[in-house]
Design a protein around this motif. Structure first.
Motif, PDB file in Angstrom:
ATOM      1  N   TYR A 113       3.150 -10.524 -27.401  1.00  0.00           N
ATOM      2  CA  TYR A 113       3.543 -11.077 -26.048  1.00  0.00           C
ATOM      3  C   TYR A 113       2.294 -11.194 -25.250  1.00  0.00           C
ATOM      4  CZ  TYR A 113       8.182 -10.882 -28.076  1.00  0.00           C
ATOM      5  OH  TYR A 113       9.458 -11.205 -28.829  1.00  0.00           O
ATOM      6  N   LEU A 114       2.280 -12.274 -24.421  1.00  0.00           N
ATOM      7  CA  LEU A 114       1.285 -12.328 -23.284  1.00  0.00           C
ATOM      8  C   LEU A 114       2.249 -12.238 -21.993  1.00  0.00           C
ATOM      9  CD1 LEU A 114      -0.995 -13.346 -21.628  1.00  0.00           C
ATOM     10  CD2 LEU A 114      -0.124 -15.676 -21.636  1.00  0.00           C
ATOM     11  N   ILE A 115       1.694 -10.985 -21.381  1.00  0.00           N
ATOM     12  CA  ILE A 115       2.376 -10.691 -20.006  1.00  0.00           C
ATOM     13  C   ILE A 115       1.600 -11.273 -18.870  1.00  0.00           C
ATOM     14  CG2 ILE A 115       3.143  -8.788 -18.758  1.00  0.00           C
ATOM     15  CD1 ILE A 115       2.824  -6.973 -21.262  1.00  0.00           C
ATOM     16  N   THR A 116       2.103 -11.777 -17.986  1.00  0.00           N
ATOM     17  CA  THR A 116       1.370 -12.401 -16.796  1.00  0.00           C
ATOM     18  C   THR A 116       2.305 -11.961 -15.797  1.00  0.00           C
ATOM     19  OG1 THR A 116       2.850 -14.424 -16.547  1.00  0.00           O
ATOM     20  CG2 THR A 116       0.699 -14.631 -17.743  1.00  0.00           C
ATOM     21  N   ILE A 117       1.420 -11.566 -14.606  1.00  0.00           N
ATOM     22  CA  ILE A 117       1.980 -11.056 -13.364  1.00  0.00           C
ATOM     23  C   ILE A 117       1.389 -11.322 -12.108  1.00  0.00           C
ATOM     24  CG2 ILE A 117       2.420  -8.550 -12.252  1.00  0.00           C
ATOM     25  CD1 ILE A 117       1.561  -7.076 -14.570  1.00  0.00           C
ATOM     26  N   ALA A 118       2.390 -11.887 -11.132  1.00  0.00           N
ATOM     27  CA  ALA A 118       1.834 -12.415  -9.915  1.00  0.00           C
ATOM     28  C   ALA A 118       2.496 -11.969  -8.808  1.00  0.00           C
ATOM     29  CB  ALA A 118       2.211 -13.890 -10.031  1.00  0.00           C
ATOM     30  N   ASP A 119       1.973 -11.295  -7.786  1.00  0.00           N
ATOM     31  CA  ASP A 119       2.611 -10.768  -6.597  1.00  0.00           C
ATOM     32  C   ASP A 119       2.829 -11.782  -5.687  1.00  0.00           C
ATOM     33  OD1 ASP A 119       3.052  -9.367  -4.137  1.00  0.00           O
ATOM     34  OD2 ASP A 119       1.251  -8.198  -4.314  1.00  0.00           O
ATOM     35  N   THR A 120       3.983 -12.066  -5.399  1.00  0.00           N
ATOM     36  CA  THR A 120       4.321 -13.378  -4.596  1.00  0.00           C
ATOM     37  C   THR A 120       3.889 -13.245  -3.138  1.00  0.00           C
ATOM     38  OG1 THR A 120       6.479 -12.435  -4.274  1.00  0.00           O
ATOM     39  CG2 THR A 120       6.464 -13.777  -6.015  1.00  0.00           C
ATOM     40  N   THR A 121       3.467 -11.956  -2.612  1.00  0.00           N
ATOM     41  CA  THR A 121       2.957 -11.875  -1.198  1.00  0.00           C
ATOM     42  C   THR A 121       1.576 -12.378  -1.254  1.00  0.00           C
ATOM     43  OG1 THR A 121       2.289  -9.271  -1.797  1.00  0.00           O
ATOM     44  CG2 THR A 121       4.605 -10.285  -0.881  1.00  0.00           C
ATOM     45  N   GLY A 122       0.968 -12.466  -2.458  1.00  0.00           N
ATOM     46  CA  GLY A 122      -0.572 -12.661  -2.552  1.00  0.00           C
ATOM     47  C   GLY A 122      -1.495 -11.536  -2.317  1.00  0.00           C
ATOM     48  N   VAL A 123      -1.123 -10.186  -2.057  1.00  0.00           N
ATOM     49  CA  VAL A 123      -1.737  -9.220  -1.803  1.00  0.00           C
ATOM     50  C   VAL A 123      -2.548  -8.517  -3.145  1.00  0.00           C
ATOM     51  CG1 VAL A 123      -1.639  -6.471  -1.090  1.00  0.00           C
ATOM     52  CG2 VAL A 123      -0.213  -8.320  -0.125  1.00  0.00           C
ATOM     53  N   THR A 124      -1.900  -8.530  -4.221  1.00  0.00           N
ATOM     54  CA  THR A 124      -2.407  -7.956  -5.570  1.00  0.00           C
ATOM     55  C   THR A 124      -2.678  -8.966  -6.594  1.00  0.00           C
ATOM     56  OG1 THR A 124      -1.266  -5.961  -4.808  1.00  0.00           O
ATOM     57  CG2 THR A 124      -2.486  -5.950  -7.314  1.00  0.00           C
ATOM     58  N   GLN A 125      -3.654  -8.843  -7.170  1.00  0.00           N
ATOM     59  CA  GLN A 125      -3.900  -9.826  -8.490  1.00  0.00           C
ATOM     60  C   GLN A 125      -4.210  -8.947  -9.834  1.00  0.00           C
ATOM     61  OE1 GLN A 125      -6.892 -13.016  -7.871  1.00  0.00           O
ATOM     62  NE2 GLN A 125      -6.484 -12.686  -5.627  1.00  0.00           N
ATOM     63  N   TYR A 126      -3.464  -9.528 -10.667  1.00  0.00           N
ATOM     64  CA  TYR A 126      -3.242  -8.691 -12.047  1.00  0.00           C
ATOM     65  C   TYR A 126      -4.089  -9.410 -13.347  1.00  0.00           C
ATOM     66  CZ  TYR A 126       0.365  -6.183  -9.647  1.00  0.00           C
ATOM     67  OH  TYR A 126       0.939  -5.414  -8.669  1.00  0.00           O
ATOM     68  N   ASN A 127      -4.580  -8.704 -14.022  1.00  0.00           N
ATOM     69  CA  ASN A 127      -5.183  -9.217 -15.248  1.00  0.00           C
ATOM     70  C   ASN A 127      -4.055  -9.560 -16.136  1.00  0.00           C
ATOM     71  OD1 ASN A 127      -7.973  -8.882 -14.810  1.00  0.00           O
ATOM     72  ND2 ASN A 127      -8.039  -6.792 -15.295  1.00  0.00           N
ATOM     73  N   ASN A 128      -4.125 -10.498 -17.028  1.00  0.00           N
ATOM     74  CA  ASN A 128      -3.452 -10.806 -18.056  1.00  0.00           C
ATOM     75  C   ASN A 128      -3.461  -9.601 -19.177  1.00  0.00           C
ATOM     76  OD1 ASN A 128      -2.451 -13.169 -17.072  1.00  0.00           O
ATOM     77  ND2 ASN A 128      -3.978 -14.256 -18.196  1.00  0.00           N
ATOM     78  N   ALA A 129      -2.264  -9.335 -20.083  1.00  0.00           N
ATOM     79  CA  ALA A 129      -2.209  -8.302 -21.062  1.00  0.00           C
ATOM     80  C   ALA A 129      -1.586  -8.858 -22.094  1.00  0.00           C
ATOM     81  CB  ALA A 129      -1.615  -6.969 -20.571  1.00  0.00           C
ATOM     82  N   VAL A 130      -1.507  -8.217 -23.354  1.00  0.00           N
ATOM     83  CA  VAL A 130      -0.853  -8.437 -24.572  1.00  0.00           C
ATOM     84  C   VAL A 130      -0.076  -7.218 -25.106  1.00  0.00           C
ATOM     85  CG1 VAL A 130      -0.987  -9.033 -26.931  1.00  0.00           C
ATOM     86  CG2 VAL A 130      -2.404 -10.292 -25.403  1.00  0.00           C
ATOM     87  N   ALA A 131       0.984  -7.333 -25.511  1.00  0.00           N
ATOM     88  CA  ALA A 131       1.819  -6.143 -25.781  1.00  0.00           C
ATOM     89  C   ALA A 131       2.399  -6.558 -27.146  1.00  0.00           C
ATOM     90  CB  ALA A 131       3.036  -5.733 -25.068  1.00  0.00           C
ATOM     91  N   THR A 132       2.108  -5.727 -28.144  1.00  0.00           N
ATOM     92  CA  THR A 132       2.813  -5.738 -29.655  1.00  0.00           C
ATOM     93  C   THR A 132       4.085  -5.073 -29.837  1.00  0.00           C
ATOM     94  OG1 THR A 132       1.280  -4.325 -30.472  1.00  0.00           O
ATOM     95  CG2 THR A 132       0.467  -6.505 -30.701  1.00  0.00           C
ATOM     96  N   THR A 133       4.955  -5.367 -30.449  1.00  0.00           N
ATOM     97  CA  THR A 133       6.467  -5.011 -30.342  1.00  0.00           C
ATOM     98  C   THR A 133       6.734  -4.441 -31.732  1.00  0.00           C
ATOM     99  OG1 THR A 133       7.360  -7.229 -30.289  1.00  0.00           O
ATOM    100  CG2 THR A 133       7.215  -6.097 -28.370  1.00  0.00           C
TER     101      THR A 133
END
Length: 457
Positions: A113-133
């Motif tokens: 799975y591709l994981i995307t994360i977005a801080d709606t306040t715009g304070v923090t930015q994140y790298n995309n990640a992959v997790a295998t289940t």
């Protein structure tokens, strides 16, 4: 019979061949779990997109159509993911909006799975990640669901700066010379990825002096006490400090969380006070700057025809708790307030008839005239409490064409002293002169006779 045996052997070989490529699921394929940790604790959107899934009837892994441009397989059968250029599809496998520092997704099928994360306040930015289940059970040779934890990696963040005045009359971002200003620098602790093991916060201050009281806070908790922070501080310039906070990266215990460096500074004799902050995880990103201002008063001394008058002497005061406080001024800036008028600085108008005092907060001030220019009378027509004054000044913050202005002006007018009138005509003058002559003559005659009498004795 031989034909049937050959067919059976062939079928078994095919089954064994497929089985050697990919073991079958050991249980129902819908009970995997992904937990994402290291979030900032602000409003955050976390989305999951399946990139690779298990085709159970065919017993093989299948890359989703949308992900084929971003997934590759090497000679050893290992999958690689291009997360830098990935474009996500419209369909989301699972998502959550959270203000917590972690979120868990359950009931997932085996896959990647591709994981995307977005801080709606715009304070923090994140790298995309992959997790295998999924995982392979070497004992049974079967594929099993598994729960996996992913720590979010923040690669950049905003560094915010706030200020507030602790002393003097409150004036938004206007302060008085000598007052204490509180500063707070906020930054996100980055995720330590094994390569970038440095985390620092720098601060450059102009127009104020640092006080020796900085601490690092997380929420209401003191994370690094002042004495420990000072050991990590390095002074790189006369007004710049850098605090080494790399110890906070250990084991990613605080990754994604917000800290504050809090300290105070004392306003110096300056029209503006600026403060620029930065952090190592965004040295070329936003450089938050806060600016404070000091105000000024101007007194204009004029004659009856609005001509400027030089040489008038004033004292500046304010009213506090019903009593006057007088200004002591040094090099044109407020130095302190005193309660005795005798200790106040005597302010004298220049050739333009002006007096300027800087370093003041917004508020109301007064001037009392002590000495008027030659030929003019002192003018203190008003009173505040029991104190007479010549002019009232209101210092306000204004937006001008050239920036922020914090000032107030008063005009004090003086009148000329009236000359004594001369009455009487020529006859009066003659009588006066004749009388004076008679007095002088009589006095001389009396002295002569006294001298003669003394000589005949």
């Amino acid at each position: 019979m031989k034909f049937i045996k050959k067919m059976a052997t062939l079928v078994m070989a095919l089954v064994l061949s497929v089985g050697s490529v990919l073991p079958v699921m050991a249980a129902e394929n819908n009970n995997s779990q992904i937990t994402v940790e290291g979030l900032s604790g602000t409003s955050t959107q976390v989305n999951l997109y399946k990139m690779i899934g298990l085709d159970e009837p065919q017993n093989r892994w299948v890359v989703e159509d949308w992900a084929k441009d971003y997934v590759s397989v090497d000679a050893e059968g290992k999958y690689h993911y291009d997360l830098e250029h990935v474009v996500v599809p419209e369909k989301v496998s699972s998502n959550a909006m959270t203000s917590q520092r972690s979120v868990t997704f359950s009931g997932l099928s085996a896959g990647a799975y591709l994981i995307t994360i977005a801080d709606t306040t715009g304070v923090t930015q994140y790298n995309n990640a992959v997790a295998t289940t999924y995982q392979y059970n070497e004992d049974t040779g079967l594929i099993e669901n598994r729960s996996v934890t992913v720590v979010a990696k923040s690669f950049t963040s905003k560094t915010d700066k706030e200020q507030s005045e602790n002393a003097g009359v409150a004036g938004d971002d206007v302060v008085e010379v000598g007052s204490e200003i509180s500063y707070s620098i906020s930054a996100i602790i980055p995720y330590y990825d094994g390569e970038h093991d440095e985390f620092w916060i720098s601060d450059t201050l102009s127009g104020a002096a640092y006080n020796d009281d900085a601490v690092v806070m997380m929420g209401q908790e003191v994370l690094i006490a002042h004495k420990d922070l000072q050991e990590a501080a390095s002074k790189t310039e006369s007004e710049t400090f850098r605090y080494d906070l790399s110890s906070l990266l250990t084991d990613n215990q605080y990754a994604g969380q917000t800290i504050r460096v809090e300290y105070t500074a004392t306003a110096l004799a300056s029209d503006t006070i600026t403060n620029v902050a930065s952090a190592s995880n965004n040295p070329k990103g936003n450089m938050p700057t806060v600016t404070a201002y000091t105000g000024r008063v101007m007194v204009e001394k004029q004659g009856e025809d609005a001509q400027p008058l030089q040489g008038a002497t004033f004292v500046l005061f304010r009213e506090k708790a019903g009593k006057p406080e007088y200004a002591v001024v040094k090099d044109g800036y407020l130095s302190k307030w005193v309660t005795e008028e005798e200790k106040a600085t005597k302010l004298v108008t220049d050739k333009q008839g002006q007096i300027v005092v800087k370093g003041l907060n917004v508020g109301t001030y007064y001037v009392t005239e002590l000495v008027a220019p030659q030929g003019y009378g002192v003018s203190n027509p008003e009173k505040v409490g029991d104190t007479k004054y010549a002019g009232k000044i209101t210092v306000e913050k204004m937006e001008g064409d050239n920036g922020v202005l914090v000032e107030g002006t008063t005009v004090v007018k003086d009148s000329k002293l009236a000359a004594l009138p001369f009455t009487g005509g020529t006859g009066s003058v003659l009588f006066i002169l004749l009388g004076a002559g008679c007095v002088a003559g009589g006095t001389g005659l009396m002295l002569y006779r006294r001298k003669k009498n003394v000589s005949t004795m």
